[in-house]
Design a protein around this motif. Structure first.
Motif, short mmCIF file in Angstrom:
data_model
loop_
_atom_site.label_atom_id
_atom_site.label_comp_id
_atom_site.label_asym_id
_atom_site.label_seq_id
_atom_site.Cartn_x
_atom_site.Cartn_y
_atom_site.Cartn_z
N GLY A 11 0.78 -1.22 0.00
CA GLY A 11 0.00 0.00 0.00
C GLY A 11 0.81 1.27 0.00
O GLY A 11 0.25 2.37 0.05
N ASN A 12 2.16 1.18 -0.06
CA ASN A 12 2.99 2.38 -0.13
C ASN A 12 2.98 3.01 -1.52
O ASN A 12 3.32 4.18 -1.67
N LEU A 13 2.62 2.22 -2.54
CA LEU A 13 2.47 2.71 -3.91
C LEU A 13 1.10 2.32 -4.44
O LEU A 13 0.53 1.31 -4.00
N VAL A 14 0.61 3.10 -5.39
CA VAL A 14 -0.75 2.86 -5.90
C VAL A 14 -0.79 2.79 -7.41
O VAL A 14 -1.87 2.60 -7.98
N GLN A 15 0.34 2.92 -8.08
CA GLN A 15 0.32 3.00 -9.53
C GLN A 15 -0.28 1.74 -10.17
O GLN A 15 -1.11 1.83 -11.08
N GLY A 16 0.13 0.56 -9.69
CA GLY A 16 -0.36 -0.67 -10.29
C GLY A 16 -1.87 -0.77 -10.23
O GLY A 16 -2.54 -1.03 -11.25
N GLY A 17 -2.44 -0.55 -9.05
CA GLY A 17 -3.89 -0.66 -8.91
C GLY A 17 -4.64 0.39 -9.69
O GLY A 17 -5.68 0.10 -10.31
N LEU A 18 -4.17 1.63 -9.71
CA LEU A 18 -4.87 2.70 -10.41
C LEU A 18 -4.79 2.52 -11.92
O LEU A 18 -5.75 2.84 -12.64
N TYR A 19 -3.67 2.01 -12.43
CA TYR A 19 -3.57 1.79 -13.88
C TYR A 19 -4.49 0.65 -14.32
O TYR A 19 -5.09 0.71 -15.40
N LEU A 20 -4.61 -0.37 -13.49
CA LEU A 20 -5.57 -1.42 -13.79
C LEU A 20 -6.99 -0.89 -13.72
O LEU A 20 -7.86 -1.27 -14.54
N ALA A 21 -7.27 -0.01 -12.78
CA ALA A 21 -8.60 0.60 -12.69
C ALA A 21 -8.90 1.43 -13.93
O ALA A 21 -10.03 1.43 -14.43
N ALA A 22 -7.88 2.12 -14.48
CA ALA A 22 -8.08 2.91 -15.69
C ALA A 22 -8.38 2.00 -16.88
O ALA A 22 -9.24 2.31 -17.72
N ALA A 23 -7.69 0.85 -16.98
CA ALA A 23 -7.98 -0.08 -18.07
C ALA A 23 -9.42 -0.57 -18.01
O ALA A 23 -10.07 -0.77 -19.05
N ARG A 24 -9.93 -0.71 -16.81
CA ARG A 24 -11.31 -1.19 -16.64
C ARG A 24 -12.32 -0.08 -16.84
O ARG A 24 -13.30 -0.24 -17.59
N ARG A 25 -12.08 1.08 -16.21
CA ARG A 25 -13.09 2.15 -16.22
C ARG A 25 -13.08 2.95 -17.52
O ARG A 25 -14.13 3.32 -18.03
N VAL A 26 -11.89 3.26 -18.01
CA VAL A 26 -11.76 4.17 -19.15
C VAL A 26 -11.80 3.43 -20.48
O VAL A 26 -12.51 3.83 -21.41
N PHE A 27 -11.05 2.34 -20.57
CA PHE A 27 -10.93 1.65 -21.85
C PHE A 27 -11.87 0.46 -21.98
O PHE A 27 -11.91 -0.19 -23.04
N GLY A 28 -12.65 0.17 -20.91
CA GLY A 28 -13.64 -0.90 -20.98
C GLY A 28 -13.04 -2.27 -21.17
O GLY A 28 -13.66 -3.15 -21.79
N LEU A 29 -11.85 -2.51 -20.64
CA LEU A 29 -11.16 -3.78 -20.79
C LEU A 29 -11.21 -4.58 -19.49
O LEU A 29 -11.47 -4.03 -18.41
N ASP A 30 -10.95 -5.85 -19.61
CA ASP A 30 -10.93 -6.73 -18.46
C ASP A 30 -9.50 -6.82 -17.94
O ASP A 30 -8.63 -7.36 -18.63
#
Length: 653
Positions: free
Chosen positions: A541-560
């Motif tokens: 939990g000291n970094l968040v880039q991995g989780g937020l980039y995966l969230a962007a792939a799901r929310r923005v680009f509509g990918l799984d």
């Protein structure tokens, strides 16, 4: 003499020169506490150095007013030195390094102003360079306007040159002296005014001695010689001060209490050897002083120094020099102080401590208007900004809220790891779009970046170019992640995490699988150990880039979301991260279930929301999560994180 017999004589043996000056300050304060005014106290030096600078610092620390009876060379005054640096900068073609040396002087009054900092940063970005860059400023500092008004390149008569150079005094507009100014500020104003007047006087006197038409370089050669010979003495009309003087000035003084410093061999007395080229016999025939006469004068000077006091005569010396070697006390003391034991100076003198900071003053923003402004200012947050706050709230505050800029590095330091990583990122993005160009992509981008950053050619630039090329080719030849999926490079995104905050960013590489899977890849110009630390910090939990980039792939680009991989590009190609058991990636990263990736996304989104709440609540305390990273922080000189342990020990939260 009779005065010497009547005055009480004391001897002080301090450990070092600094302790010696502190002991003098302590005894002066004892005298004044007993009712004696400062004006009845004097300090006699054999020579100005090394005691005068040390005494000036020590007496200021202890709040003791003092007047120093020494004349300084006019050329050494900061205002005149400032003018000299400006003229030298022109004679070198407005060399930016020389001009920066002048601008950064405190006397210039250009630093610590918005226009001055912009001027400073613009010049540093162009190093190494020359010329006066006038078109780069919307609101240039006053120095630019003054320099452009002077015609520097003509050949003209000396009086015209003197008149033109005298316009430099416009850089020091007249200051209004108001009630309540402390002596240091008042002395600075008076000395600057006197130095500028003397500078103009030297220009006129030099011009009067020359004739004909000449270039500025020729005229300035004569002016520089005149400035080195001229002295500057600032009048000081204060009455109640301690008088600090050399032994020659002391001949006309008589004071109740006198301190005589530096009673060690080779300082008092100084030894004069026979001149090897012009011996004593030849000097005697020429009517010049011989070494014997110079040595006799030392005894005479000692007699003068020790007979100026009418009540108390304090002689002092340092037992050890700056190298820690034991000093030999002056032979003049033998027989002069029979039966007088030196005071060992055991008590350490300290100036009065400043007023302590009141407890309960935590670094935070509390005003409602400011808190509302913070919320509006940071409605959009990038993953790097969130991670900056997680590392240290003050780092985020300085970089993202105040938007402070670090001073541009020197030319030799510009090709740092940040610039190298940027070059490699851009090259890989372009390679993903045009793979047929191969390594030519990197070479073209490298040259363009170096040109824009004004990075000079040389061994380091070529060594970095070859290293980047080697790492670039290693990546293009790597087949560890060769899935045959469609590749998209430099994909920008933003999505609303909550009604109050939006997450923004850019994905280096997004591979899209046949079933609409998304494999997010982020390039890092780092070694293998750093990639492993990145994965661990995302897990903790000291970094968040991995989780937020995966969230962007799901929310923005509509990918799984199917995986998040970090790719280390330095030295060896290193992969690390998580994926949902994608065929072909069995030896890459860690295998996770889809629910496991969703948990990573949820944890990162929760941490991002928590960071926004902390930012909006005004938390700006310098509390680094990893103190080892402070050495790389641009704001480490202003956060005062080294005081945090003492603050917590005093009861601060």
């Amino acid at each position: 003499s009779q005065r010497r017999r009547e005055a009480q004589t004391l001897l002080v043996a301090a450990p070092t020169l600094d302790r010696e000056t502190e002991e003098i300050a302590r005894r002066i304060l004892e005298e004044t506490a007993g009712g004696r005014p400062f004006r009845d106290i004097g300090i006699v030096l054999r020579t100005r150095d090394p005691y005068a600078p040390a005494l000036e610092t020590t007496l200021t620390r202890f709040g003791i007013p003092a007047r120093f009876y020494f004349a300084d060379p006019l050329a050494a005054h900061p205002a005149v030195d400032y003018f000299s640096r400006i003229v030298d900068a022109f004679l070198n073609g407005w060399d930016h390094a020389a001009l920066l040396a002048a601008v950064r002087m405190p006397v210039s009054r250009v630093g610590a102003t918005p226009a001055g900092d912009a001027f400073d940063f613009a010049l540093r970005e162009k190093l190494p360079g020359a010329g006066l860059p006038l078109r780069d400023f919307e609101n240039p500092p006053p120095i630019v306007a003054t320099l452009t008004q002077i015609s520097w390149r003509d050949r003209t008569d000396p009086k015209t040159w003197a008149a033109r150079l005298k316009t430099l005094r416009e850089l020091f507009p007249a200051q209004v002296i108001e009630d309540g100014l402390n002596h240091a500020t008042l002395e600075s104003i008076r000395s600057t005014s006197a130095a500028v007047d003397s500078f103009c006087k030297v220009l006129d006197e030099t011009a009067a001695l020359l004739d004909g038409r000449l270039a500025l370089a020729d005229f300035w050669t004569h002016v520089r010689a005149a400035l080195s010979l001229e002295t500057l003495r600032i009048p000081d009309r204060r009455r109640n001060v301690v008088h600090v003087m050399d032994v020659f000035e002391a001949r006309q003084w008589e004071l109740p209490v006198v301190f005589v410093c530096g009673m060690v061999e080779r300082h008092f007395p100084q030894y004069h050897r026979e001149n090897p080229l012009l011996g004593d016999a030849a000097r005697r025939r020429a009517g010049l002083k011989t070494s014997t006469e110079w040595q006799d004068e030392e005894s005479f000077l000692f007699d003068i120094a020790t007979t100026r006091a009418t009540a108390k005569n304090v002689l002092s010396f340092a037992r050890f020099n700056e190298k820690g070697e034991e000093s030999l006390r002056s032979f003049f003391l033998e027989g002069f102080l029979e039966g007088v034991e030196p005071d060992a100076c055991d008590r350490r003198a300290r100036p009065r401590a400043p007023r302590p900071v009141l407890a309960g003053t935590r670094p935070s923003i509390r005003q409602d208007a400011s808190l509302g402004r913070l919320g509006e200012l940071h409605r959009k947050l990038a993953a790097t900004s969130i991670e900056s706050f997680l590392q240290c709230p003050f780092q985020f505050f300085a970089a993202k809220t105040l938007r402070l800029r670090a001073r541009p590095p020197a030319p030799r330091d510009r090709l740092d790891m940040r610039v190298q990583g940027s070059i490699l990122h851009d090259a890989l993005a372009e390679f993903a779009r045009t793979p047929l160009l191969g390594s030519a992509v990197l070479l073209e981008i490298f040259e363009e970046k170096c040109r824009r950053a004004n990075i000079p050619s040389g061994y380091r630039r070529e060594a970095v170019r070859l290293e980047l090329l080697r790492n670039f080719l290693a990546f293009t030849e790597d087949r560890q992640v060769a899935l045959g999926w469609a590749t998209r490079a430099e994909e920008k995104f933003n999505f609303a995490l909550t009604p109050l905050v939006t997450i923004t960013g850019r994905i280096d590489r997004l591979d899209v699988g046949p079933r609409n899977q998304a494999l997010v890849i982020d390039y890092k110009y780092s070694a293998a150990a750093k990639i492993r630390n990145l994965v661990d910090d995302n897990e903790s939990g000291n970094l968040v880039q991995g989780g937020l980039y995966l969230a962007a792939a799901r929310r923005v680009f509509g990918l799984d979301p199917a995986g998040m991989l970090y790719c280390g590009l330095r030295k060896d190609v290193m992969w690390g991260g998580w994926h949902v058991a994608i065929p072909g990636l069995e030896r890459i990263g860690e295998s996770r279930t889809s629910d496991g990736l969703l948990e990573l996304i949820a944890a990162a989104e929760a941490k991002a929301s928590e960071v926004f709440e902390s930012v909006a609540s005004g938390k700006i305390a310098p509390r680094p999560a990893d103190p080892r990273k402070c050495v790389w922080c641009d704001f480490r000189d202003v956060c005062r994180v080294e005081a945090a342990p003492r603050t917590r020990a005093a009861g601060e939260p």
